[in-house]
Design a protein around this motif. Structure first.
Motif, PDB file in Angstrom:
ATOM      1  N   ILE A   1       0.832  -1.205   0.000  1.00 56.12           N
ATOM      2  CA  ILE A   1       0.000   0.000   0.000  1.00 56.12           C
ATOM      3  C   ILE A   1       0.867   1.256   0.000  1.00 56.12           C
ATOM      4  CG2 ILE A   1      -1.547   1.389   1.449  1.00 56.12           C
ATOM      5  CD1 ILE A   1      -2.927  -1.203   2.286  1.00 56.12           C
ATOM      6  N   THR A   2       1.875   1.294   0.864  1.00 55.89           N
ATOM      7  CA  THR A   2       2.678   2.518   0.958  1.00 55.89           C
ATOM      8  C   THR A   2       3.406   2.811  -0.347  1.00 55.89           C
ATOM      9  OG1 THR A   2       4.509   1.250   1.924  1.00 55.89           O
ATOM     10  CG2 THR A   2       3.001   2.341   3.454  1.00 55.89           C
ATOM     11  N   PHE A   3       3.885   1.771  -1.031  1.00 52.64           N
ATOM     12  CA  PHE A   3       4.586   1.998  -2.305  1.00 52.64           C
ATOM     13  C   PHE A   3       3.619   2.536  -3.355  1.00 52.64           C
ATOM     14  CE2 PHE A   3       5.608   0.375  -6.575  1.00 52.64           C
ATOM     15  CZ  PHE A   3       6.790   1.066  -6.799  1.00 52.64           C
ATOM     16  N   VAL A   4       2.448   1.930  -3.470  1.00 53.23           N
ATOM     17  CA  VAL A   4       1.478   2.351  -4.482  1.00 53.23           C
ATOM     18  C   VAL A   4       1.050   3.792  -4.242  1.00 53.23           C
ATOM     19  CG1 VAL A   4      -0.851   1.956  -5.380  1.00 53.23           C
ATOM     20  CG2 VAL A   4       0.670   0.021  -4.943  1.00 53.23           C
ATOM     21  N   GLU A   5       0.803   4.143  -2.984  1.00 54.97           N
ATOM     22  CA  GLU A   5       0.334   5.490  -2.698  1.00 54.97           C
ATOM     23  C   GLU A   5       1.442   6.527  -2.848  1.00 54.97           C
ATOM     24  OE1 GLU A   5      -3.428   4.232   0.141  1.00 54.97           O
ATOM     25  OE2 GLU A   5      -1.782   5.336   1.032  1.00 54.97           O
ATOM     26  N   GLN A   6       2.662   6.176  -2.486  1.00 51.81           N
ATOM     27  CA  GLN A   6       3.779   7.102  -2.681  1.00 51.81           C
ATOM     28  C   GLN A   6       4.108   7.269  -4.162  1.00 51.81           C
ATOM     29  OE1 GLN A   6       6.909   5.572  -0.185  1.00 51.81           O
ATOM     30  NE2 GLN A   6       5.703   5.860   1.674  1.00 51.81           N
ATOM     31  N   LEU A   7       4.015   6.179  -4.920  1.00 56.13           N
ATOM     32  CA  LEU A   7       4.225   6.272  -6.365  1.00 56.13           C
ATOM     33  C   LEU A   7       3.165   7.165  -7.001  1.00 56.13           C
ATOM     34  CD1 LEU A   7       5.655   5.364  -8.979  1.00 56.13           C
ATOM     35  CD2 LEU A   7       4.120   3.388  -9.020  1.00 56.13           C
ATOM     36  N   SER A   8       1.924   6.998  -6.579  1.00 60.33           N
ATOM     37  CA  SER A   8       0.835   7.828  -7.107  1.00 60.33           C
ATOM     38  C   SER A   8       1.050   9.291  -6.753  1.00 60.33           C
ATOM     39  CB  SER A   8      -0.515   7.348  -6.560  1.00 60.33           C
ATOM     40  OG  SER A   8      -0.796   6.035  -6.985  1.00 60.33           O
ATOM     41  N   LEU A   9       1.507   9.545  -5.530  1.00 62.39           N
ATOM     42  CA  LEU A   9       1.805  10.919  -5.113  1.00 62.39           C
ATOM     43  C   LEU A   9       2.895  11.513  -6.000  1.00 62.39           C
ATOM     44  CD1 LEU A   9       1.241  13.096  -2.895  1.00 62.39           C
ATOM     45  CD2 LEU A   9       3.189  12.116  -1.662  1.00 62.39           C
ATOM     46  N   ALA A  10       3.922  10.719  -6.306  1.00 58.10           N
ATOM     47  CA  ALA A  10       4.992  11.194  -7.179  1.00 58.10           C
ATOM     48  C   ALA A  10       4.461  11.470  -8.582  1.00 58.10           C
ATOM     49  CB  ALA A  10       6.118  10.168  -7.233  1.00 58.10           C
ATOM     50  N   GLU A  11       3.562  10.628  -9.064  1.00 58.00           N
ATOM     51  CA  GLU A  11       3.024  10.813 -10.415  1.00 58.00           C
ATOM     52  C   GLU A  11       2.187  12.072 -10.522  1.00 58.00           C
ATOM     53  OE1 GLU A  11       2.857   6.155 -11.926  1.00 58.00           O
ATOM     54  OE2 GLU A  11       1.068   7.061 -11.027  1.00 58.00           O
ATOM     55  N   VAL A  12       1.318  12.338  -9.538  1.00 56.86           N
ATOM     56  CA  VAL A  12       0.518  13.568  -9.631  1.00 56.86           C
ATOM     57  C   VAL A  12       1.388  14.795  -9.403  1.00 56.86           C
ATOM     58  CG1 VAL A  12      -1.618  12.402  -8.950  1.00 56.86           C
ATOM     59  CG2 VAL A  12      -0.269  13.603  -7.213  1.00 56.86           C
ATOM     60  N   THR A  13       2.456  14.659  -8.609  1.00 54.56           N
ATOM     61  CA  THR A  13       3.375  15.776  -8.434  1.00 54.56           C
ATOM     62  C   THR A  13       4.018  16.152  -9.763  1.00 54.56           C
ATOM     63  OG1 THR A  13       3.843  15.197  -6.135  1.00 54.56           O
ATOM     64  CG2 THR A  13       5.471  16.548  -7.259  1.00 54.56           C
ATOM     65  N   ALA A  14       4.402  15.140 -10.536  1.00 50.21           N
ATOM     66  CA  ALA A  14       4.963  15.406 -11.863  1.00 50.21           C
ATOM     67  C   ALA A  14       3.922  16.077 -12.755  1.00 50.21           C
ATOM     68  CB  ALA A  14       5.444  14.108 -12.493  1.00 50.21           C
TER      69      ALA A  14
END
Length: 428
Positions: free
Chosen positions: A232-245
């Motif tokens: 869960i933490t990886f998926v949510e952190q990856l998603s956060l990075a993607e929307v940040t981009a």
């Protein structure tokens, strides 16, 4: 908004080169009407603030979030070929990229006259491309103008002071005469789309915080290897990075246009995102007025949206996560979606292309909803470890006070477009 008049500077902008914009990009913060009260750069502008014209404002916002026609989609995924890859959630492209075509963000902006939202996240193509692939900028700007909705009169209610604004920005952020562009991401929807992406590619969630599998996930062994997991933490952190981009490239596109127009400004993250969204907890600091909740399990308040403006794909805007999953699927496969045969497109046989995607069936939706509902029930919100709605970067645009730069800098501190801006864009 009234129809803008076209000044001579518009053609200067059209002739401005990309390389010159790239090499000439700088954060130019000192605007007409600004004051730095102390220190080595102590200076008070002799000019009154000059707000952006209607055309200048529309051009900057278009650069940050304009619709640029149909996007080309992703052609193939090996796991489920020959079906067309079905990740995207919007059929229209915009001036900035989005991971897998999810496009969950909306563009807000504020100036002295009001606070606005651009409702073009799911807009169709705004204009037909020419044979050489070009678009008419006038059509793109007019299309954006038709999608701008005013939310309130007057500037965003957020004081330029600590703790709402970082200490180094209190003298400059969101001041009279300035335009502040605020891209906002529906991170809840982005994570949901990520779960769909994962399942399509043979992956499911596991709870790495509580060290357990998602209860009931084994019932879907016939469609996915339930031992093939992402935490869960990886998926949510990856998603956060993607929307940040996504949000950052939106602002960067606007930054490049500032050089071509000859406006000052810069992209930055030095305003408290929770205060901007409306979760400051301080009366009168309303920001964008988003609903938010608090919970002793969370380190910060969780904004989820503003009714009828931007509503995150999670409760309380949906009764449960299954309803949010259905809404995601409707956005993808329903009317106007990227995988509806009725949606036009750039291909010679667009209906055939769009219909080639595999539709998420009932079992697929149930599997995604089970995982999403577990996150919501376990953490009290969705996503569980990152905000439901997120802001990363802002773009501020304003008219430079050239006297400040002439006082403190050697020649070359600003471009010829800045030097000629008032003459070319405001000849009156």
């Amino acid at each position: 908004m009234t129809a803008p008049t076209i000044p001579p500077g518009f053609q200067d902008m059209m002739n401005f080169g990309l390389v010159e914009a790239l090499l000439g990009r700088r954060s130019r913060r000192f605007f007409m009407g600004a004051e730095i009260p102390d220190g080595v750069f102590a200076y008070k502008s002799a000019h009154a603030p000059v707000h952006l014209s209607e055309l200048e404002k529309l051009l900057v916002v278009t650069a940050c979030g304009g619709n640029t026609g149909w996007h080309n989609m992703i052609y193939r995924a090996q796991r489920y070929a020959p079906h067309l890859s079905n990740y995207a959630a919007a059929a229209g492209g915009r001036t900035f990229p989005s991971a897998a075509g999810f496009h969950t963000s909306k563009t807000f902006f504020t100036d002295d006259e009001g606070v606005y939202v651009v409702d073009n996240r799911d807009a169709p193509a705004v204009a037909d491309r020419e044979a050489d692939g070009s678009l008419d900028l006038n059509e793109v700007v007019e299309a954006l103008r038709s999608r701008v909705r005013k939310l309130q009169d007057g500037r965003l209610r957020l004081p330029s002071e600590v703790p709402f604004v970082e200490a180094h920005n209190t003298w400059v952020a969101n001041k009279p005469g300035t335009l502040l562009v605020i891209p906002v991401a529906d991170l809840a929807q982005h994570v949901l789309l990520g779960l769909c992406y994962m399942l399509q590619n043979g992956l499911v969630l596991t709870d790495d915080i509580h060290k357990c599998a998602i209860p009931g996930i084994e019932q879907f062994r016939h469609i996915v290897d339930t031992s093939n997991t992402w935490p869960i933490t990886f998926v949510e952190q990856l998603s956060l990075a993607e929307v940040t981009a996504e949000l950052s490239t939106s602002c960067y596109a606007g930054t490049l246009l500032l050089q071509a127009i000859g406006l000052g400004g810069w992209m930055y993250d030095g305003i408290d995102l929770f205060s901007v969204l409306g979760a400051s907890g301080v009366p009168g600091v309303d920001g964008l007025g988003f609903r938010y909740d608090t919970d002793e399990r969370w380190p910060y308040p969780n904004p989820t949206g503003r009714t009828g403006v931007l509503e995150a794909f999670c409760p309380p805007h949906y009764p449960d996560m299954r309803a949010a999953v259905d809404a995601v699927c409707e956005r993808k496969f329903g009317k106007g979606g990227p995988f509806s045969p009725e949606t036009p497109g750039p291909w010679k046989d667009s209906a055939k292309v769009r219909a080639a995607a595999q539709v998420h069936d009932e079992t697929f939706r149930e599997c995604v909803a089970l995982q999403a509902q577990y996150v919501f029930d376990t953490f009290g919100k969705f996503p569980g470890t990152v905000p439901s709605v997120f802001i990363s970067t802002y773009l501020q645009a304003h008219h430079l006070d050239l006297d400040f730069y002439d006082t403190f800098y050697q020649p070359g501190a600003y471009l010829r477009t800045h030097a000629m801006h008032m003459e070319r864009w405001h000849p009156a």
